[in-house]
Design a protein around this motif. Structure first.
Motif, PDB file in Angstrom:
ATOM      1  N   TRP A   1      48.092  37.912  33.071  1.00 31.41           N
ATOM      2  CA  TRP A   1      47.995  39.040  33.984  1.00 31.41           C
ATOM      3  C   TRP A   1      46.589  39.625  33.918  1.00 31.41           C
ATOM      4  O   TRP A   1      46.166  40.124  32.871  1.00 31.41           O
ATOM      5  N   ALA A   2      45.858  39.553  35.016  1.00 34.92           N
ATOM      6  CA  ALA A   2      44.481  40.040  35.078  1.00 34.92           C
ATOM      7  C   ALA A   2      44.448  41.426  35.710  1.00 34.92           C
ATOM      8  O   ALA A   2      44.920  41.607  36.842  1.00 34.92           O
ATOM      9  N   MET A   3      43.922  42.396  35.015  1.00 33.36           N
ATOM     10  CA  MET A   3      43.817  43.754  35.549  1.00 33.36           C
ATOM     11  C   MET A   3      42.737  43.779  36.629  1.00 33.36           C
ATOM     12  O   MET A   3      41.616  43.324  36.422  1.00 33.36           O
ATOM     13  N   ASN A   4      43.079  44.303  37.821  1.00 29.40           N
ATOM     14  CA  ASN A   4      42.113  44.319  38.926  1.00 29.40           C
ATOM     15  C   ASN A   4      42.017  45.678  39.618  1.00 29.40           C
ATOM     16  O   ASN A   4      41.422  45.794  40.690  1.00 29.40           O
ATOM     17  N   GLY A   5      42.605  46.717  39.014  1.00 32.98           N
ATOM     18  CA  GLY A   5      42.508  48.048  39.597  1.00 32.98           C
ATOM     19  C   GLY A   5      43.056  49.100  38.654  1.00 32.98           C
ATOM     20  O   GLY A   5      43.916  48.813  37.807  1.00 32.98           O
ATOM     21  N   PHE A   6      42.562  50.327  38.794  1.00 35.48           N
ATOM     22  CA  PHE A   6      43.010  51.419  37.922  1.00 35.48           C
ATOM     23  C   PHE A   6      42.906  52.737  38.660  1.00 35.48           C
ATOM     24  O   PHE A   6      41.941  52.996  39.382  1.00 35.48           O
ATOM     25  N   PHE A   7      43.926  53.615  38.440  1.00 32.80           N
ATOM     26  CA  PHE A   7      43.865  54.969  38.974  1.00 32.80           C
ATOM     27  C   PHE A   7      44.776  55.878  38.151  1.00 32.80           C
ATOM     28  O   PHE A   7      45.991  55.667  38.093  1.00 32.80           O
ATOM     29  N   ALA A   8      44.175  56.866  37.492  1.00 36.61           N
ATOM     30  CA  ALA A   8      44.910  57.916  36.785  1.00 36.61           C
ATOM     31  C   ALA A   8      45.999  57.380  35.865  1.00 36.61           C
ATOM     32  O   ALA A   8      47.139  57.872  35.854  1.00 36.61           O
ATOM     33  N   GLY A   9      45.678  56.378  35.066  1.00 34.71           N
ATOM     34  CA  GLY A   9      46.639  55.828  34.121  1.00 34.71           C
ATOM     35  C   GLY A   9      47.450  54.666  34.641  1.00 34.71           C
ATOM     36  O   GLY A   9      48.185  54.027  33.880  1.00 34.71           O
ATOM     37  N   PHE A  10      47.352  54.367  35.932  1.00 39.99           N
ATOM     38  CA  PHE A  10      48.090  53.250  36.520  1.00 39.99           C
ATOM     39  C   PHE A  10      47.176  52.021  36.614  1.00 39.99           C
ATOM     40  O   PHE A  10      46.164  52.051  37.308  1.00 39.99           O
ATOM     41  N   TYR A  11      47.568  50.970  35.910  1.00 41.43           N
ATOM     42  CA  TYR A  11      46.810  49.721  35.908  1.00 41.43           C
ATOM     43  C   TYR A  11      47.473  48.735  36.862  1.00 41.43           C
ATOM     44  O   TYR A  11      48.693  48.541  36.804  1.00 41.43           O
ATOM     45  N   ARG A  12      46.678  48.120  37.709  1.00 45.54           N
ATOM     46  CA  ARG A  12      47.202  47.111  38.628  1.00 45.54           C
ATOM     47  C   ARG A  12      46.794  45.723  38.128  1.00 45.54           C
ATOM     48  O   ARG A  12      45.635  45.489  37.782  1.00 45.54           O
ATOM     49  N   PHE A  13      47.752  44.812  38.096  1.00 44.85           N
ATOM     50  CA  PHE A  13      47.513  43.464  37.594  1.00 44.85           C
ATOM     51  C   PHE A  13      47.870  42.427  38.655  1.00 44.85           C
ATOM     52  O   PHE A  13      48.739  42.659  39.504  1.00 44.85           O
ATOM     53  N   GLU A  14      47.202  41.294  38.568  1.00 41.00           N
ATOM     54  CA  GLU A  14      47.519  40.148  39.401  1.00 41.00           C
ATOM     55  C   GLU A  14      47.671  38.922  38.498  1.00 41.00           C
ATOM     56  O   GLU A  14      47.120  38.876  37.396  1.00 41.00           O
ATOM     57  N   LYS A  15      48.421  37.951  38.967  1.00 42.80           N
ATOM     58  CA  LYS A  15      48.623  36.744  38.168  1.00 42.80           C
ATOM     59  C   LYS A  15      47.319  35.975  38.004  1.00 42.80           C
ATOM     60  O   LYS A  15      46.478  35.943  38.899  1.00 42.80           O
ATOM     61  N   CYS A  16      47.154  35.380  36.837  1.00 41.80           N
ATOM     62  CA  CYS A  16      45.981  34.543  36.561  1.00 41.80           C
ATOM     63  C   CYS A  16      46.378  33.496  35.540  1.00 41.80           C
ATOM     64  O   CYS A  16      47.487  33.524  34.990  1.00 41.80           O
ATOM     65  N   GLU A  17      45.478  32.600  35.269  1.00 41.68           N
ATOM     66  CA  GLU A  17      45.713  31.633  34.216  1.00 41.68           C
ATOM     67  C   GLU A  17      45.673  32.372  32.866  1.00 41.68           C
ATOM     68  O   GLU A  17      44.839  33.259  32.681  1.00 41.68           O
ATOM     69  N   PRO A  18      46.564  32.052  31.946  1.00 37.41           N
ATOM     70  CA  PRO A  18      46.556  32.737  30.649  1.00 37.41           C
ATOM     71  C   PRO A  18      45.176  32.674  29.984  1.00 37.41           C
ATOM     72  O   PRO A  18      44.608  31.598  29.816  1.00 37.41           O
ATOM     73  N   GLY A  19      44.640  33.857  29.647  1.00 33.60           N
ATOM     74  CA  GLY A  19      43.335  33.925  28.994  1.00 33.60           C
ATOM     75  C   GLY A  19      42.165  33.655  29.917  1.00 33.60           C
ATOM     76  O   GLY A  19      41.064  33.356  29.442  1.00 33.60           O
ATOM     77  N   GLU A  20      42.378  33.783  31.235  1.00 30.37           N
ATOM     78  CA  GLU A  20      41.298  33.458  32.187  1.00 30.37           C
ATOM     79  C   GLU A  20      40.127  34.426  32.072  1.00 30.37           C
ATOM     80  O   GLU A  20      38.976  34.030  32.256  1.00 30.37           O
ATOM     81  N   TYR A  21      40.410  35.692  31.761  1.00 25.74           N
ATOM     82  CA  TYR A  21      39.354  36.705  31.701  1.00 25.74           C
ATOM     83  C   TYR A  21      39.295  37.373  30.324  1.00 25.74           C
ATOM     84  O   TYR A  21      40.307  37.496  29.628  1.00 25.74           O
ATOM     85  N   THR A  22      38.094  37.805  29.981  1.00 23.95           N
ATOM     86  CA  THR A  22      37.876  38.640  28.801  1.00 23.95           C
ATOM     87  C   THR A  22      37.405  40.000  29.285  1.00 23.95           C
ATOM     88  O   THR A  22      36.476  40.086  30.096  1.00 23.95           O
ATOM     89  N   TYR A  23      38.032  41.063  28.796  1.00 22.89           N
ATOM     90  CA  TYR A  23      37.717  42.419  29.254  1.00 22.89           C
ATOM     91  C   TYR A  23      36.920  43.194  28.207  1.00 22.89           C
ATOM     92  O   TYR A  23      37.085  42.996  26.993  1.00 22.89           O
ATOM     93  N   GLN A  24      36.061  44.075  28.706  1.00 20.80           N
ATOM     94  CA  GLN A  24      35.345  45.021  27.862  1.00 20.80           C
ATOM     95  C   GLN A  24      35.301  46.355  28.593  1.00 20.80           C
ATOM     96  O   GLN A  24      35.359  46.397  29.834  1.00 20.80           O
ATOM     97  N   ILE A  25      35.192  47.447  27.836  1.00 16.74           N
ATOM     98  CA  ILE A  25      35.097  48.781  28.425  1.00 16.74           C
ATOM     99  C   ILE A  25      33.819  49.442  27.945  1.00 16.74           C
ATOM    100  O   ILE A  25      33.553  49.512  26.748  1.00 16.74           O
ATOM    101  N   ASP A  26      33.042  49.926  28.889  1.00 14.81           N
ATOM    102  CA  ASP A  26      31.769  50.566  28.580  1.00 14.81           C
ATOM    103  C   ASP A  26      31.845  52.047  28.939  1.00 14.81           C
ATOM    104  O   ASP A  26      32.765  52.498  29.626  1.00 14.81           O
ATOM    105  N   PHE A  27      30.848  52.799  28.485  1.00 17.49           N
ATOM    106  CA  PHE A  27      30.769  54.233  28.752  1.00 17.49           C
ATOM    107  C   PHE A  27      29.460  54.512  29.468  1.00 17.49           C
ATOM    108  O   PHE A  27      28.388  54.274  28.929  1.00 17.49           O
TER     109      PHE A  27
END
Length: 230
Positions: A25-51
């Motif tokens: 499940w690849a996260m592709n959107g966010f709003f006020a605590g709600f994360y939107r995911f779409e199907k992907c290949e397992p481990g297709e993406y690596t995520y990081q969060i910056d400030f």
């Protein structure tokens, strides 16, 4: 798929997003605590969060830098920047040395401190409204008090991360303070004392839950204090 989560620890949030990616499940959107995911290949993406340095915005220079390293800006929320990169392109790390990581977490700590101060101002305003007879004032006071605790905990957690990075940088273990006292203890005492002072003007329907809330804070603070001293 949409999931609701509230994170105040960007490292835990990053780990969760990468766990979801590993489950396909690849996260592709966010709003006020709600994360939107779409199907992907397992481990297709690596995520990081910056400030970032700006609310809901990043500079063209930052966008260009992310494009150069093959990273995609998935969402902007406040100062937080959620990024991802195809795992097939190799490891995805934004900060690789203790010095840059210390600077990064120092900015995050500064933000949480500022938010805590603003929330405390709001807390006193709502308490004043409650004392004037506005029942909603007490309700909002409890909500804001809970948010204050969350932010204080985030500051404490960030302080611990920075201390660990300082140790890595210097190679010298920092001296542990045996006199550590959790901030929850004095805050719980303050709330409890304030309630006792105004008990005659507050209904038991309001005062009892707040007393209980204050006692829980003091108990948690006592446990944190004992753990730190050990």
């Amino acid at each position: 798929m949409i999931r609701f989560r509230l994170y105040f620890d960007k490292d835990k949030e990053t780990a969760w997003l990468n766990e979801m990616s590993g489950c396909g499940w690849a996260m592709n959107g966010f709003f006020a605590g709600f994360y939107r995911f779409e199907k992907c290949e397992p481990g297709e993406y690596t995520y990081q969060i910056d400030f970032g340095d700006e609310l809901y915005s990043v500079s063209d220079e930052y966008r260009g830098l992310m494009e150069d390293i093959g990273a995609e800006i998935v969402a902007l929320w406040g100062y937080w920047i959620i990024l991802r990169k195809p795992a097939a392109e190799g490891p995805f790390e934004l900060y690789t040395d203790p010095e840059s990581m210390i600077e990064h977490y120092t900015k995050i700590r500064r933000m949480f401190k500022a938010v805590t101060i603003l929330e405390l101002v709001g807390l006193f305003i709502e308490i004043g409204c409650g004392m004037d007879g506005n029942m909603f004032g007490w309700a909002f006071a409890v909500l804001i008090a809970a948010l204050v605790l969350v932010c204080i905990n985030a500051v404490i957690r960030t302080n611990e991360v920075i201390a660990e990075l300082e140790e890595q940088k210097s190679g010298i273990a920092a001296e542990k303070n045996g006199r550590y006292i959790s901030v929850l203890l004095p805050i719980g005492l303050l709330i409890n004392s304030g309630l006792i002072m105004i008990e005659e003007s507050v209904s038991s329907f309001i005062s009892y839950p707040l007393h209980f809330f204050a006692i829980i804070m003091m108990a948690v603070g006592l446990v944190q204090t004992m753990r730190k001293r050990k």
